[in-house]
Motif scaffolding. Structure first.
Motif, mmCIF file in Angstrom:
data_model
loop_
_atom_site.group_PDB
_atom_site.id
_atom_site.type_symbol
_atom_site.label_atom_id
_atom_site.label_comp_id
_atom_site.label_asym_id
_atom_site.label_seq_id
_atom_site.Cartn_x
_atom_site.Cartn_y
_atom_site.Cartn_z
ATOM 1 N N ASP A 308 44.114 35.894 59.223
ATOM 2 C CA ASP A 308 44.067 34.539 58.679
ATOM 3 C C ASP A 308 43.372 34.577 57.324
ATOM 4 O O ASP A 308 42.595 35.497 57.037
ATOM 5 C CB ASP A 308 43.311 33.586 59.610
ATOM 6 C CG ASP A 308 43.782 32.133 59.470
ATOM 7 O OD1 ASP A 308 44.525 31.840 58.518
ATOM 8 O OD2 ASP A 308 43.407 31.318 60.330
ATOM 9 N N LEU A 309 43.667 33.582 56.489
ATOM 10 C CA LEU A 309 42.970 33.435 55.222
ATOM 11 C C LEU A 309 41.779 32.515 55.478
ATOM 12 O O LEU A 309 41.946 31.361 55.884
ATOM 13 C CB LEU A 309 43.885 32.849 54.148
ATOM 14 C CG LEU A 309 43.358 32.976 52.713
ATOM 15 C CD1 LEU A 309 43.343 34.443 52.274
ATOM 16 C CD2 LEU A 309 44.198 32.153 51.733
ATOM 17 N N LYS A 310 40.573 33.046 55.241
ATOM 18 C CA LYS A 310 39.347 32.327 55.577
ATOM 19 C C LYS A 310 38.333 32.452 54.433
ATOM 20 O O LYS A 310 38.632 32.979 53.375
ATOM 21 C CB LYS A 310 38.738 32.903 56.862
ATOM 22 C CG LYS A 310 39.603 32.783 58.102
ATOM 23 C CD LYS A 310 38.881 33.360 59.310
ATOM 24 C CE LYS A 310 39.678 33.191 60.586
ATOM 25 N NZ LYS A 310 38.968 33.745 61.758
ATOM 26 N N ALA A 311 37.125 31.997 54.718
ATOM 27 C CA ALA A 311 35.994 32.136 53.783
ATOM 28 C C ALA A 311 36.333 31.588 52.402
ATOM 29 O O ALA A 311 36.143 32.255 51.382
ATOM 30 C CB ALA A 311 35.565 33.598 53.696
ATOM 31 N N PHE A 312 36.837 30.351 52.361
ATOM 32 C CA PHE A 312 37.212 29.741 51.096
ATOM 33 C C PHE A 312 35.991 29.459 50.223
ATOM 34 O O PHE A 312 34.957 28.993 50.713
ATOM 35 C CB PHE A 312 37.961 28.424 51.345
ATOM 36 C CG PHE A 312 39.288 28.600 52.014
ATOM 37 C CD1 PHE A 312 40.361 29.161 51.333
ATOM 38 C CD2 PHE A 312 39.473 28.217 53.331
ATOM 39 C CE1 PHE A 312 41.595 29.323 51.950
ATOM 40 C CE2 PHE A 312 40.703 28.366 53.965
ATOM 41 C CZ PHE A 312 41.765 28.932 53.267
ATOM 42 N N ASN A 313 36.151 29.698 48.940
ATOM 43 C CA ASN A 313 35.113 29.367 47.982
ATOM 44 C C ASN A 313 34.941 27.846 47.937
ATOM 45 O O ASN A 313 35.920 27.102 48.016
ATOM 46 C CB ASN A 313 35.508 29.889 46.595
ATOM 47 C CG ASN A 313 34.350 29.843 45.611
ATOM 48 O OD1 ASN A 313 33.826 28.787 45.286
ATOM 49 N ND2 ASN A 313 33.963 31.004 45.114
#
Length: 379
Positions: A308-313
């Motif tokens: 998954d795409l996580k840890a968004f700025n």
């Protein structure tokens, strides 16, 4: 070699011997074997030994870090029923890999996970000599009666990162620091580019190959080269945090790979394509304990929560995050497949016809760059 802190608990058992009193014509009782339940209980008290072989250091970021985090989840799930061991920094050379795999099998590990493509042939060879051991190989394609294969659809995370990259890039020039030119890595480069061009049709991708999975020095050098060529957004398919660190120093955007790399570049780090192997490892170790393990091929992705795409700025706009969420759901439910034609390679040749959706066979055999990627695939 490092061994987990789990202790082996062995139940102490004894057999009571009973004599029969002489009475009438009763015969003296014959000694009886231990009940099957007793034997099973003794066996159950022994922890299942599980070995992991890593191509890089466990460190605090990247591919190996993600595998080791999942190993710890296996321990947390099963407690004293398992005893895990890992060996890090094992080269992909046949001799080195075979030696370590054979050692783990000899030491009594009954399930062994080899976590990189280059271990495939060595695992296949050792598996023949240890038919009672269950071997699992990540990212390869060969199996045997006691050798399973598993993989993660990293290209799905790369595609979502590409969508964000296409929105964030001011120059339209993207860059990828790539490891080894195999279909797995080419899929990721291409998916990243497809994602970017879905929101910015003029976006292009430059690639620098380092020909290693983990080499911080070369990764840093490659990232610096790409920035020097005008790239303002970086993705990587390598194992260290060097690319994110370089992006922070150069004032460009980057995406963490395999794990959250925010701490290595708080300003540069836009998001991370994060892998979570724990669901798979817990499932397979559980099956081995229950006698239900069998050789099979597994390829999980967004749908199974393995990628998954996580840890968004915090600076990433809500509009971009909303778009990523929509595309993510489309990939999961099949309404917006990543690999849907028409798709051309970067020479203009159509590789996927109009409205054709690629199957896994197609994806496993990718040896080209899609339209928008500069250069030629290394021979």
């Amino acid at each position: 070699m490092k061994i987990s802190r789990r202790k082996t608990l062995v139940a102490a058992m004894s057999l009571a011997v009973f004599g029969l009193a002489a009475c009438g014509k009763k015969e003296e009782a014959k000694p009886e074997a231990a009940p099957a339940s007793t034997v099973a209980a003794t066996a159950a008290a022994e922890p299942l030994k599980v070995g992991f072989i890593y191509v890089g250091p466990v460190g605090d970021a990247g591919w190996t870090y993600a595998h080791d985090a999942a190993r710890k989840q296996v321990e947390a799930k099963f407690g004293d029923k398992v005893k895990t061991t890992f060996v890090e920094n094992v080269p992909e050379s046949a001799a080195d890999a075979e030696r370590v795999i054979r050692d783990l099998a000899t030491q009594g590990n009954k399930v062994i996970f080899g976590t990189t493509f280059g271990y495939m042939e060595a695992m296949l060879k050792v598996a023949k000599d240890f038919p009672d051991v269950k071997f699992e190989h990540a990212t390869g394609y060969k199996t045997a009666d006691n050798l399973a294969q598993y993989d993660v659809r990293t290209y799905e995370g790369a595609y979502l990162a590409g969508i964000a990259a296409g929105k964030l890039s001011k120059s339209g020039k993207l860059g990828v620091v790539a490891s080894v030119p195999i279909p797995e890595v080419l899929r990721n480069i291409n998916a990243f580019t497809l994602g970017a061009r879905a929101v910015n049709p003029k976006a292009t991708t430059k690639v620098v190959w380092v020909n290693k999975w983990f080499d911080p020095g070369k990764e840093r050098e490659a990232a610096t080269t790409l920035v020097g060529q005008g790239v303002d957004v970086l993705m990587q398919n390598t194992d260290s945090a060097a690319v994110v660190q370089t992006a922070e120093e150069k004032g460009v955007v980057a995406f963490g790979w395999d794990s959250d790399m925010t701490k290595f570049g708080p300003k540069a780090h836009a998001a991370a394509s994060v892998i979570d192997w724990s669901g798979y490892y817990i499932k397979r170790v559980g099956e081995a304990m229950e006698g239900k393990w069998k050789s099979e091929t597994t390829w999980w992705g967004l749908k199974e929560n393995m990628i998954d795409l996580k840890a968004f700025n915090a600076n990433l706009s809500d509009d971009v995050k909303k778009l990523i969420a929509e595309k993510r759901q489309g990939v999961i439910d099949g309404t917006a497949p990543i690999w849907k034609g028409p798709i051309k390679d970067n020479t203009g040749k159509e590789v996927l016809g109009k409205d054709v959706v690629a199957d896994d066979k197609f994806l496993h055999e990718i040896k080209f760059y899609v339209e928008g990627v500069d250069g030629k695939v290394p021979g």
